[in-house]
Design a protein around this motif. Sequence first.
Motif, short mmCIF file in Angstrom:
data_model
loop_
_atom_site.label_atom_id
_atom_site.label_comp_id
_atom_site.label_asym_id
_atom_site.label_seq_id
_atom_site.Cartn_x
_atom_site.Cartn_y
_atom_site.Cartn_z
N GLU A 104 0.87 -1.18 0.00
CA GLU A 104 0.00 0.00 0.00
C GLU A 104 0.91 1.23 0.00
O GLU A 104 1.68 1.43 0.95
CB GLU A 104 -0.88 -0.01 1.25
N GLU B 250 -5.94 3.86 -1.00
CA GLU B 250 -4.57 3.38 -1.24
C GLU B 250 -3.54 4.51 -1.22
O GLU B 250 -2.40 4.33 -0.82
CB GLU B 250 -4.57 2.65 -2.59
N THR C 263 -6.22 -6.04 -4.29
CA THR C 263 -5.32 -6.46 -3.21
C THR C 263 -5.36 -7.97 -2.96
O THR C 263 -4.60 -8.47 -2.12
CB THR C 263 -5.69 -5.72 -1.90
#
Length: 685
Positions: free
Chosen positions: A133, A265, A187
């Motif tokens: 991230e 993010e 993700t």
Amino acid sequence: MRETTASTDPLLQPYRLRHLTLRNRLMSTAHEPAYSEDGLPKDRYRLYHVEKAKGGIALTMTAGSAIVAADSPPAFGNLHAYRDEIVPWLKRLADECHAHGAAVMIQLTHLGRRTGWNTADWLPVLAPSPIREPAHRAFPKTAEDWDLDRIVADYAAAAQRMQAAGLDGIELECYGHLLDQFWSPATNTRDDEYGGSLDNRLRFTHRVLDAIRAAVGGDFIMGLRLVADEDWDKGLSREDGIEICKRLVATGQVDFLNIIRGHIETDAALSKVIPVQGMRAAPHLDFAGDVRAETRFPVFHAARINDVATARHAVAEGKLDMVGMTRAHIADPHIGAKIAAGREHEIRPCVGATYCLDRIYEGGEALCIHNPATGREATMPHVIRSTEGARRRVVVVGAGPAGLEAARVSAERGHSVVLFEAAADAGGQVRLAARTRRRSELIGIVDWRVERCEAAGVEMRFNTLADASEVRAAEPDIVVVATGGLPNTAILEEGGDLVVSSWDILSGDAKPGGDVLIFDDNGAHPAMQAAEQLALSGAKVEIVTPERFFAPEIGGLNHVPYAEIFQRHGVRITIARRLTNVRRAGNGLLATIGSDYGEAIRETRAIDQVVVEHGTLPLDDLYFALREGSENRGEVDYRALIAGHPQTIVRNPEGDYRLYRIGDAVASRNIHAAIYDALRLAKDF
Ligand SMILES: Cc1cc2nc3c(=O)[nH]c(=O)nc-3n(C[C@H](O)[C@H](O)[C@H](O)COP(=O)(O)O)c2cc1C
Ligand code: SF4
């Protein structure tokens, strides 16, 4: 149109959430103010939430992302829900909020990849897949089966602790954190039973919900704060998001949905979920309403619903069951009480500055740009009480944020207050900052105080440059010098007379150049605003700064609009360089730029305007002219100040008045510092 009264106001109608009756529709959504001590919600934390309970809120969602496990290291002072020691602290918090009529819940989470590994117990960060991230920068490991087994049990144990503390319920954080990191294709690239199909991506969440329900039973309230549309080409689609909502509702294990739209993010993405000033108000309200319509389930939501009218509309139109006004309550924890008392106009407005949130990402605690009592309830009042002592004559000089606050608080204490201001309007530097259209809401800081001053009977004398004799003629018992400062541009080896200040640009006193170099040796808003204004005017702009990164005093969310504008307009940013000289060269200027990293490093720029930003120098002549005639010779007892106690220093018993200097008249700082200076002295006048 029918008049809204307390009994008909949609916002003030009670809301029944299963067995729990919430007294109205106002809530504060989860937010970690970083007031925790050792990961525990001690006195400061409790008093902060109790103030909102006193102020009439129906539901305060405590913590932001209280962590359920040690391998979810705290990212910004998160509470440690994985430790038993938290229970008595939370119990006291809940008991005191309950005593004031507010319900208390807590947000639990495992942060997954949204944290760092180099804090707390130095455990590796994990995620469904090893995808970093950018905002928190950890490279996560892929969660293994034994990790997931452990975390499921951790969630259940944490929920049990919250139940034992007497909280009214819990909310699981499912946007950008571990649970929804499994949901999102951005993700989760796993090819085992936790990846691929929606069923698989939801598997871990179902395991957690099952385990929590097994641990706390069916009656304890549990909701989800969840993303129902990541608004991201590689993320969770709206269709999948709403399908997830429906499936989770169908489990019968969940009691409310707290809707989020967008992903987090990056800072830029986060600013769409939590918009800052200048951005659209309530951008996701209709979407949350759509989810409510499609699921027919209790829906909560927050995202820049910072005024009562929008909140009322959200409930009246059936878009939301509970309205999150989170930053609005940081700015004024007494919103509910003021609405109920017909004093809505007295609500201190949230101006969207997002100083609060930006500070926690920089390792500080959440502080409101113009309410210094928030988070300081142990020493600072939200409600100014009348003095029990003598009514005094208070003279305040300067109607910037510091002076206005000193005048407001003094008058609300019951004193007779006169406020001198050299300009035609109040506001000082805030008025200047608010000239940038995107930041125009800042004027709320000024307008609210001017209105409060008027209501409390402050005599405001504008266009009056008060000197010492004028101040003395007003026969003050107390004088507050809040005269602010003036830009300090005299920092170059040569050519200081050829430059202009950020203020010159913002005020329009200096016409924008065509090719401009801005030397920012402050790192805060003024140079950035000047750069924005110049870039929008069509100038070619370069910002030069000696810092390692640009504008270090501005937090991540406030950076976003600047970065967007600078990139769109090709503003060049040069770090680690220092402007030394400016000379005339033909019709233009020649700037020499050196470096702290080597004397030989020198560059030149041919430009036609140089802006220098180096904060302000105090306008302190009046203070020094008044000092000898004062009882305390201007001295402040810092120990008393810190403890929130009155000032009692007497250095000159012959003095006619007590004298205080506040805000930038002392030293170049910011709006919060100026207002805090004023409140902490004037509350004891
Ligand atoms: C200081 C601060 C910390 C926050 N931390 C969290 C958090 O840990 N978890 C969360 O779900 N939201 C967090 N938020 C977001 C808020 O819950 C809310 O969604 C956001 O402030 C937008 O609502 P508002 O415009 O009413 O303030 C935080 C907000 C602030 C201001
Ligand atoms: S700092 Fe700004 S955004 Fe945060 S609560 Fe205060 S006024 Fe609102």
